[in-house]
Motif scaffolding. Sequence first.
Motif, PDB file in Angstrom:
ATOM      1  N   VAL A 155       0.862  -1.181   0.000  1.00  0.00           N
ATOM      2  CA  VAL A 155       0.000   0.000   0.000  1.00  0.00           C
ATOM      3  C   VAL A 155       0.900   1.232   0.000  1.00  0.00           C
ATOM      4  CG1 VAL A 155      -1.756   1.280   1.298  1.00  0.00           C
ATOM      5  CG2 VAL A 155      -1.789  -1.230   1.297  1.00  0.00           C
ATOM      6  N   ARG A 156       0.691   2.112  -0.957  1.00  0.00           N
ATOM      7  CA  ARG A 156       1.468   3.354  -0.983  1.00  0.00           C
ATOM      8  C   ARG A 156       0.684   4.428  -0.251  1.00  0.00           C
ATOM      9  NH1 ARG A 156       5.875   4.976  -2.458  1.00  0.00           N
ATOM     10  NH2 ARG A 156       6.377   7.069  -3.103  1.00  0.00           N
ATOM     11  N   LEU A 157       1.324   5.060   0.710  1.00  0.00           N
ATOM     12  CA  LEU A 157       0.679   6.151   1.444  1.00  0.00           C
ATOM     13  C   LEU A 157       1.340   7.458   1.028  1.00  0.00           C
ATOM     14  CD1 LEU A 157       0.303   4.545   4.987  1.00  0.00           C
ATOM     15  CD2 LEU A 157      -1.428   4.783   3.201  1.00  0.00           C
ATOM     16  N   ASN A 158       0.549   8.398   0.605  1.00  0.00           N
ATOM     17  CA  ASN A 158       1.099   9.681   0.136  1.00  0.00           C
ATOM     18  C   ASN A 158       0.138  10.843   0.364  1.00  0.00           C
ATOM     19  OD1 ASN A 158      -0.805   9.121  -1.763  1.00  0.00           O
ATOM     20  ND2 ASN A 158       0.607   8.889  -3.484  1.00  0.00           N
ATOM     21  N   ARG A 159      -0.861  10.624   1.244  1.00  0.00           N
ATOM     22  CA  ARG A 159      -1.798  11.723   1.521  1.00  0.00           C
ATOM     23  C   ARG A 159      -2.054  11.808   3.020  1.00  0.00           C
ATOM     24  NH1 ARG A 159      -6.816  11.738  -2.552  1.00  0.00           N
ATOM     25  NH2 ARG A 159      -7.441  13.264  -0.972  1.00  0.00           N
ATOM     26  N   PRO A 160      -1.991  13.036   3.583  1.00  0.00           N
ATOM     27  CA  PRO A 160      -2.181  13.176   5.030  1.00  0.00           C
ATOM     28  C   PRO A 160      -3.625  12.985   5.482  1.00  0.00           C
ATOM     29  CG  PRO A 160      -1.761  15.310   4.011  1.00  0.00           C
ATOM     30  CD  PRO A 160      -1.619  14.288   2.920  1.00  0.00           C
ATOM     31  N   ASP A 161      -4.556  12.863   4.532  1.00  0.00           N
ATOM     32  CA  ASP A 161      -5.960  12.695   4.908  1.00  0.00           C
ATOM     33  C   ASP A 161      -6.450  11.260   4.671  1.00  0.00           C
ATOM     34  OD1 ASP A 161      -5.671  13.177   2.193  1.00  0.00           O
ATOM     35  OD2 ASP A 161      -7.606  14.172   1.984  1.00  0.00           O
ATOM     36  N   PHE A 162      -5.503  10.322   4.596  1.00  0.00           N
ATOM     37  CA  PHE A 162      -5.849   8.902   4.536  1.00  0.00           C
ATOM     38  C   PHE A 162      -4.929   8.155   5.502  1.00  0.00           C
ATOM     39  CE2 PHE A 162      -7.796  10.293   0.689  1.00  0.00           C
ATOM     40  CZ  PHE A 162      -8.851   9.425   0.465  1.00  0.00           C
ATOM     41  N   GLY A 163      -5.464   7.138   6.156  1.00  0.00           N
ATOM     42  CA  GLY A 163      -4.646   6.334   7.062  1.00  0.00           C
ATOM     43  C   GLY A 163      -4.831   4.859   6.761  1.00  0.00           C
ATOM     44  N   LEU A 164      -3.760   4.108   6.941  1.00  0.00           N
ATOM     45  CA  LEU A 164      -3.825   2.658   6.743  1.00  0.00           C
ATOM     46  C   LEU A 164      -4.041   1.987   8.098  1.00  0.00           C
ATOM     47  CD1 LEU A 164      -3.425  -0.001   5.132  1.00  0.00           C
ATOM     48  CD2 LEU A 164      -0.959   0.259   5.547  1.00  0.00           C
ATOM     49  N   LEU A 165      -5.150   1.280   8.225  1.00  0.00           N
ATOM     50  CA  LEU A 165      -5.422   0.504   9.437  1.00  0.00           C
ATOM     51  C   LEU A 165      -4.694  -0.831   9.326  1.00  0.00           C
ATOM     52  CD1 LEU A 165      -7.093   0.053  12.088  1.00  0.00           C
ATOM     53  CD2 LEU A 165      -8.764  -1.108  10.614  1.00  0.00           C
ATOM     54  N   ILE A 166      -3.809  -1.101  10.299  1.00  0.00           N
ATOM     55  CA  ILE A 166      -3.138  -2.408  10.355  1.00  0.00           C
ATOM     56  C   ILE A 166      -3.673  -3.139  11.574  1.00  0.00           C
ATOM     57  CG2 ILE A 166      -0.958  -3.664  10.401  1.00  0.00           C
ATOM     58  CD1 ILE A 166       0.446  -1.290   9.207  1.00  0.00           C
ATOM     59  N   VAL A 167      -4.301  -4.263  11.331  1.00  0.00           N
ATOM     60  CA  VAL A 167      -4.891  -5.053  12.421  1.00  0.00           C
ATOM     61  C   VAL A 167      -3.797  -5.942  13.021  1.00  0.00           C
ATOM     62  CG1 VAL A 167      -7.172  -4.993  11.318  1.00  0.00           C
ATOM     63  CG2 VAL A 167      -5.644  -6.941  10.886  1.00  0.00           C
ATOM     64  N   PRO A 168      -4.043  -6.529  14.185  1.00  0.00           N
ATOM     65  CA  PRO A 168      -3.036  -7.418  14.781  1.00  0.00           C
ATOM     66  C   PRO A 168      -2.757  -8.627  13.883  1.00  0.00           C
ATOM     67  CG  PRO A 168      -4.738  -6.854  16.383  1.00  0.00           C
ATOM     68  CD  PRO A 168      -5.221  -6.361  15.068  1.00  0.00           C
TER      69      PRO A 168
END
Length: 140
Positions: free
Chosen positions: A84-97
């Motif tokens: 997953v590429r993250l490049n925007r401050p108004d989106f977050g990646l939820l990582i579950v356990p």
Amino acid sequence: MRKSSVYDCNVIPLSKVHNRAGNITIVEGENNVPFQVKRIYYLYDIPSGEVRGGHAHKILYQLVIATSGSFDVQLDDGVNKRIVRLNRPDFGLLIVPGIWRELFEFSSGSVCLVLASTKYDEADYIRDYSEYQLYKGKLL
Ligand code: TYD
């Protein structure tokens, strides 16, 4: 969450209040993210080519946000992998356990903000990939 999958990890749109003086994004635990936020930390001054992460957590939920710049997150559940590429401050990646993650391809000056569901606990980490596979039941 031994059986959690990379498909349980989602990019979540966050609120964004925009005006000509700039933007503000608000994250509220249990509202925008499905956990109570107990800890915040951020990665910065990451040298070019560095890789962060390289571990999984047993109970920790995290929301990972590229508040500045960009980076890639590779998610691995022992069977499937997703980048997953993250490049925007108004989106977050939820990582579950139960997900093995690596972060890389940090752009110069990038900042990785992490909201976490528990306080720091080294006992919650699995830092060895073989141990992780055992934990996921892949080598049993
Ligand atoms: P680690 O989670 O392994 O970093 P990353 O996944 O970004 O590569 O943590 C790096 C070091 O920082 C490790 O020695 C533990 C320490 N640390 C804390 O003391 N408290 C914390 O909340 C975090 C996230 C790390």
